[in-house]
Every structure is written in structure tokens, then in C-alpha cells.
Scaffold this motif. Structure first.
Motif, mmCIF file in Angstrom:
data_model
loop_
_atom_site.group_PDB
_atom_site.id
_atom_site.type_symbol
_atom_site.label_atom_id
_atom_site.label_comp_id
_atom_site.label_asym_id
_atom_site.label_seq_id
_atom_site.Cartn_x
_atom_site.Cartn_y
_atom_site.Cartn_z
ATOM 1 N N GLY A 186 0.801 -1.619 -0.246
ATOM 2 C CA GLY A 186 0.308 0.185 -0.377
ATOM 3 C C GLY A 186 1.050 1.070 0.191
ATOM 4 N N PRO A 187 0.421 2.637 -0.870
ATOM 5 C CA PRO A 187 -1.218 2.536 -1.208
ATOM 6 C C PRO A 187 -1.271 1.977 -3.163
ATOM 7 C CG PRO A 187 -0.709 4.414 -0.544
ATOM 8 C CD PRO A 187 0.952 3.940 -0.370
ATOM 9 N N VAL A 188 -2.332 1.366 -2.490
ATOM 10 C CA VAL A 188 -2.364 0.251 -3.463
ATOM 11 C C VAL A 188 -3.816 0.587 -4.696
ATOM 12 C CG1 VAL A 188 -2.664 -1.812 -2.180
ATOM 13 C CG2 VAL A 188 -1.632 -2.232 -4.351
ATOM 14 N N ALA A 189 -4.022 0.382 -5.566
ATOM 15 C CA ALA A 189 -5.805 0.318 -6.047
ATOM 16 C C ALA A 189 -5.933 -1.422 -6.065
ATOM 17 C CB ALA A 189 -5.917 0.268 -7.498
ATOM 18 N N ARG A 190 -7.498 -1.344 -5.824
ATOM 19 C CA ARG A 190 -8.268 -2.375 -5.331
ATOM 20 C C ARG A 190 -7.834 -3.699 -6.131
ATOM 21 N NH1 ARG A 190 -13.829 -1.163 -1.983
ATOM 22 N NH2 ARG A 190 -12.781 0.618 -0.767
ATOM 23 N N LEU A 223 -2.318 -9.384 -6.767
ATOM 24 C CA LEU A 223 -1.683 -9.721 -5.592
ATOM 25 C C LEU A 223 -1.851 -10.872 -4.844
ATOM 26 C CD1 LEU A 223 0.117 -6.443 -4.434
ATOM 27 C CD2 LEU A 223 1.435 -8.073 -6.124
ATOM 28 N N SER A 224 -3.355 -10.427 -4.445
ATOM 29 C CA SER A 224 -3.953 -11.583 -3.479
ATOM 30 C C SER A 224 -4.676 -12.769 -3.941
ATOM 31 C CB SER A 224 -4.656 -11.274 -2.821
ATOM 32 O OG SER A 224 -6.102 -10.870 -3.050
ATOM 33 N N GLY A 225 -4.300 -12.999 -4.806
ATOM 34 C CA GLY A 225 -5.434 -14.329 -5.039
ATOM 35 C C GLY A 225 -6.468 -14.309 -5.520
ATOM 36 N N LEU A 226 -6.946 -13.046 -4.712
ATOM 37 C CA LEU A 226 -8.894 -13.207 -4.599
ATOM 38 C C LEU A 226 -9.461 -12.518 -5.697
ATOM 39 C CD1 LEU A 226 -8.806 -11.483 -0.985
ATOM 40 C CD2 LEU A 226 -8.544 -14.575 -1.723
ATOM 41 N N SER A 227 -11.193 -12.417 -5.756
ATOM 42 C CA SER A 227 -11.967 -12.274 -7.319
ATOM 43 C C SER A 227 -12.238 -10.624 -7.196
ATOM 44 C CB SER A 227 -13.017 -12.270 -7.266
ATOM 45 O OG SER A 227 -13.712 -11.923 -5.830
ATOM 46 N N SER A 245 -13.265 -5.646 -3.011
ATOM 47 C CA SER A 245 -14.609 -5.261 -2.624
ATOM 48 C C SER A 245 -14.791 -5.287 -1.600
ATOM 49 C CB SER A 245 -14.598 -4.734 -3.391
ATOM 50 O OG SER A 245 -15.729 -2.973 -3.743
ATOM 51 N N ARG A 246 -15.514 -6.438 -1.284
ATOM 52 C CA ARG A 246 -15.897 -6.155 0.109
ATOM 53 C C ARG A 246 -15.472 -6.468 1.731
ATOM 54 N NH1 ARG A 246 -18.576 -10.865 -3.402
ATOM 55 N NH2 ARG A 246 -17.486 -11.819 -2.210
ATOM 56 N N GLN A 247 -14.247 -6.913 1.674
ATOM 57 C CA GLN A 247 -13.379 -6.945 2.403
ATOM 58 C C GLN A 247 -12.954 -5.370 2.860
ATOM 59 O OE1 GLN A 247 -13.345 -9.699 4.330
ATOM 60 N NE2 GLN A 247 -14.115 -10.997 2.993
ATOM 61 N N ALA A 248 -12.212 -5.028 1.618
ATOM 62 C CA ALA A 248 -11.985 -3.875 1.516
ATOM 63 C C ALA A 248 -12.735 -2.737 2.343
ATOM 64 C CB ALA A 248 -11.079 -3.121 0.435
ATOM 65 N N THR A 249 -14.463 -2.599 2.469
ATOM 66 C CA THR A 249 -15.140 -2.281 2.951
ATOM 67 C C THR A 249 -15.456 -2.139 4.501
ATOM 68 O OG1 THR A 249 -16.742 -1.665 0.784
ATOM 69 C CG2 THR A 249 -17.911 -1.597 2.683
ATOM 70 N N ASP A 250 -15.332 -3.979 4.960
ATOM 71 C CA ASP A 250 -15.538 -4.177 5.794
ATOM 72 C C ASP A 250 -14.098 -3.734 6.883
ATOM 73 O OD1 ASP A 250 -18.060 -4.920 5.073
ATOM 74 O OD2 ASP A 250 -17.800 -6.862 5.508
ATOM 75 N N LEU A 251 -13.766 -3.523 6.037
ATOM 76 C CA LEU A 251 -11.733 -3.135 6.612
ATOM 77 C C LEU A 251 -11.893 -1.646 7.238
ATOM 78 C CD1 LEU A 251 -9.024 -5.809 4.814
ATOM 79 C CD2 LEU A 251 -9.943 -5.621 7.285
ATOM 80 N N ALA A 252 -12.533 -0.904 6.488
ATOM 81 C CA ALA A 252 -12.924 0.371 6.388
ATOM 82 C C ALA A 252 -13.261 0.674 7.486
ATOM 83 C CB ALA A 252 -13.019 0.852 4.986
ATOM 84 N N GLY A 253 -14.303 -0.492 7.041
ATOM 85 C CA GLY A 253 -15.754 -0.052 8.492
ATOM 86 C C GLY A 253 -15.130 -0.258 10.276
ATOM 87 N N LEU A 254 -14.030 -0.808 10.368
ATOM 88 C CA LEU A 254 -13.057 -1.509 11.423
ATOM 89 C C LEU A 254 -11.903 -0.129 10.884
ATOM 90 C CD1 LEU A 254 -12.482 -5.260 11.019
ATOM 91 C CD2 LEU A 254 -14.136 -3.838 12.674
ATOM 92 N N GLY A 255 -12.130 0.670 10.898
ATOM 93 C CA GLY A 255 -11.015 1.903 10.534
ATOM 94 C C GLY A 255 -9.396 0.826 10.382
ATOM 95 N N LEU A 256 -9.252 0.078 10.070
ATOM 96 C CA LEU A 256 -8.357 -0.537 9.741
ATOM 97 C C LEU A 256 -7.626 -0.163 8.060
ATOM 98 C CD1 LEU A 256 -8.524 -4.150 10.902
ATOM 99 C CD2 LEU A 256 -7.459 -2.202 12.500
#
Length: 409
Positions: A31-35, A41-45, A50-61
Motif C-alpha cells: 500500500g497505497p495500492v488499488a483494489r 496480488l492476493s489471488g482473490l476476486s 471490494s467487500r473485504q476492503a469495505t468491511d476493513l475500512a468500517g473497522l478503521g483499519l
């Protein structure tokens, strides 16, 4: 049972937890890195990222940055994400390294960088009341320096035999502690905040794996040389603890050519040869310093005292000979050596490297022997890592645990 930032039940969804950890670690590394790059890099869709980044942002991470990751191309702008650190604030972990003459307090951000730091000298404080005294001073430090930033809890690193699962210092000879419930004592003094404890050698090893050189994630040995001498082994990103979390006791590892007497009845043991206590006493006996303080020896060498320099080089070569034995037994990708003079002055690291390469039968590359990535901030960063490491492995579960502890404050 944990909940997402939006309140829905996770029902023990290990895959979702693993995906979130993968996103978080990818942003830590790149990071900083585009989704879209995180997905590659992670091998995820892209949808999962997008879902995980949204939830991690909701946690303040995580947080989105205002600037674009790509430059002026066609199509939808690539808004980069990063860990929530820097000028915008973000959550922090408290850290405390409990040393023999003094403890070090710190606030550490999600990248393992020290935000604030203080030394608390406690020479003369009885070991029986030391945890309460440390907690009292640490609480004042945290209150002063968090300044509204979310504080996840406190990581504590200490020498000796430590069982992190139980929060116990099983044995610490210098303090005379036996099965001391350090985590519970510190938590009580901090008003019920989450506290995790671990041995300082393992903590530094985990810090190298999380925040240091990429080779550390493959395999490493960490050797800590201070008032206490101990070690840690990491394989595939995991620090080995062994039954009862007793792994890492190398105080009585034999050092080739050493004749230093040891309280165990033998001679040539690593701690009796190279510890701060041993070096300090030798320095006093040789008239280099007036009291057995290794920091005074380091300062004298930096000021040009050849006797002090000679003594530190002797220690470095003894440490290097011990490193050679560890190299030959374990043959890791990386050996990290935490030793005061070599952390501050590269010449002493070269002495360690030279002695190790001369004696090792399997390693001819001195670059595999390094000082910790955090330099003089190694111990406070390691203490913070005791708390942060589970966050990067199980972010939702860990934050839920921490916020639950805070709610019980």
C-alpha cells in the motif's frame, strides 16, 4: 460468534476471515495500492477484495486515499487504499518492553512505526510490585499520547520463559518471577484493557516477519543478546513456541573458545560469555567504566576509547561463533541478531558476520546475518507487534475481542 462492521453474523466463516487477512497483509506489503492490484496480488476476486476492503475500512483499519493510483488512463479511476496510518490518525497499539533496569513504552501504528516513546527507569523497584508500577506509568503515557486515536490494547515483551496463551511469565531469573500472571496484572492496572504478553526474542522475530525483510517470512533465527540471552525460530511466517512455549532458551549454548565461568557450573555458556551483565562486569574489571552498564561501554567506544571498542569486538566475535552454530543446525534464510553495539554501529555487525562465516559449515553469505529492521526502536516495535500480530491473521475476530474488552472496561 462475531459480527461484521454492519452487524451481521459471521457464523465462524473462516474463509471470510482468511480473505480479510489476505487483503490486509497485501495492503501492508504494497500500500497505497488499488483494489484491482490487491486482487491480482492476493489471488482473490475483485468483488471479494471490494467487500473485504469495505468491511476493513468500517473497522478503521483501511482508508481510501484522495489521489488516484494510476495516472490519467481511460476508464474508472483507481482509488488506492492504504492502512489507516499517518497524519489522518488511525488506530494504534500500546507496547511495553520490560527490561531489567528500565522499561520502554511506545505507541505503534499499523505499519509497526513508533508514534510516541518513553523510557521508564525502575532500577530499585522491587520485582514483586514492578508490574503494578509499570502499569501505572504506562497508563499515564497512553492517556497523554493517544490524543483521541483508537487504542486497541497493549503488547508486552519480556525476557525469560513466557507462555503467551496463559499470559504468564513462567520463569524470569533476573526478576525472580515464577508463573507470574503478567498479562492479568498489567490489564488490571490499565483499567481492563486487552493485554498480550510474549517473550522478547519471539516478539522481535514476529516483528521481522510482519514488518521486516521478505526473507524473514520464509525462515529465520533471531538471537537476542542483552541482560538475558535467548532466541526464536520462525518458519513459513510462524514463530515456533514448542510445548509449554519453552522454545528459545539458548543461555547455555556453548560458545567455541570461551572459558567464561557460568553459574550452571560449566564454562563457555553464551549468556555467561556475551550478556550485558558479563560485558559490563568485564568493563568494570578492566577499568573502562565505573559501573557495569553496557550503554556506558558503547558510549565510551563511540568516544574513541580503544579498550571499550576492543571489548565490544570480543563480544561480537563470541556472538558470531554462537550464530555459526545456529546456522549449521537450522540453516535459515535469515539470522537476525539483536545486540546493542551492532544495532547502533555496523562495524560490530561485521565482526559478528566474520566470526560466523569463518566457523559455519553451511553459510558463506554474510548478508544472511542482519540487525533488526527497526534499529534502535526494535524493542518497542516488537512489544507492539505482540498485540498487532493476531490482527493481521484474524482481523474481524481480533477487533471484536478487543472492542469487547474495552466495553468491559
Amino acid at each position: 460468534m462475531t459480527t461484521t462492521p454492519h452487524g451481521s453474523r459471521m457464523a465462524g466463516d473462516g474463509r471470510r476471515e482468511a480473505n480479510a487477512a489476505s487483503v490486509l497483509r497485501t495492503v501492508l506489503d504494497h500500500g497505497p495500492v488499488a483494489r484491482s492490484t490487491v486482487a491480482r496480488l492476493s489471488g482473490l476476486s475483485p468483488a471479494a477484495v471490494s467487500r473485504q476492503a469495505t468491511d476493513l475500512a468500517g473497522l478503521g483499519l483501511l482508508r481510501e486515499l484522495p489521489e488516484h493510483a494510476g495516472g490519467g488512463g481511460v476508464g474508472r479511476p483507481q482509488i488506492p487504499v492504504d492502512l489507516h496510518v499517518g497524519a489522518s490518525g488511525g488506530p494504534v497499539a500500546g507496547g511495553v518492553h520490560l527490561g531489567v533496569p528500565a522499561s520502554t513504552f511506545a505507541l505503534v501504528d499499523l505499519r509497526g512505526r513508533v508514534v510516541a516513546r518513553r523510557t521508564y527507569p525502575h532500577d530499585g523497584v522491587a520485582p514483586e510490585v514492578l508490574p503494578a508500577a509499570v502499569a501505572r506509568e504506562l497508563r499515564g503515557f497512553l492517556d497523554e499520547h493517544t490524543r483521541g486515536r483508537p487504542l486497541f490494547g497493549v503488547g508486552a515483551a519480556v525476557g525469560g520463559w513466557v507462555d503467551p496463551a496463559e499470559g504468564l511469565v513462567v520463569r524470569h531469573d533476573a526478576f525472580g518471577w515464577r508463573r507470574r500472571p503478567l498479562a492479568a496484572e498489567l490489564a488490571r492496572g490499565l483499567g481492563g484493557r486487552t493485554v498480550r504478553v510474549d517473550n522478547h526474542a519471539r516478539s522481535i522475530a514476529q516483528s521481522e516477519i510482519l514488518f521486516g525483510r521478505p526473507a524473514a517470512r520464509r525462515s529465520l533465527v533471531h538471537l537476542f543478546v542483552g541482560n538475558v540471552v535467548d532466541a526464536a525460530v520462525g518458519l513459513a511466517g510462524v514463530v515456533h513456541q514448542g510445548p509449554g512455549a519453552a522454545a528459545g532458551d539458548v543461555a547455555h549454548l556453548p560458545v567455541p573458545d570461551s572459558t567464561a565461568p557460568c553459574p550452571c557450573g560449566r564454562s563457555g555458556c553464551l549468556e555467561a560469555t556475551a550478556s550485558n551483565t558479563a560485558v559490563g562486569l568485564t568493563a568494570v574489571r578492566r577499568g573502562i567504566v565505573p559501573e557495569p552498564d553496557t550503554s556506558l561501554v558503547v558510549d565510551a567506544a563511540a568516544a574513541g576509547d580503544r579498550r571499550a571498542d576492543r571489548l565490544l569486538r570480543e563480544r561480537a566475535r563470541a556472538v558470531g561463533r554462537a550464530v555459526a552454530l545456529l546456522l549449521d543446525v537450522l540453516n535459515p534464510d535469515l539470522v537476525v541478531v539483536t545486540e546493542q553495539s551492532s544495532v547502533l554501529e555496523p562495524e560490530y555487525l561485521e565482526e559478528i558476520r566474520g566470526a560466523a562465516i569463518d566457523l559455519s559449515h553451511v553459510c558463506d553469505d554474510p548478508e544472511r546475518i542482519v540487525s533488526p529492521h527497526a534499529g534502535p526502536a526494535t524493542l518497542p516495535v516488537a512489544a507492539g507487534t505482540v498485540l498487532l500480530n493476531p490482527l493481521f491473521r484474524r482481523p474481524f475476530e481480533t477487533v471484536d475481542e478487543w472492542t469487547g474488552a474495552e466495553g468491559r472496561d
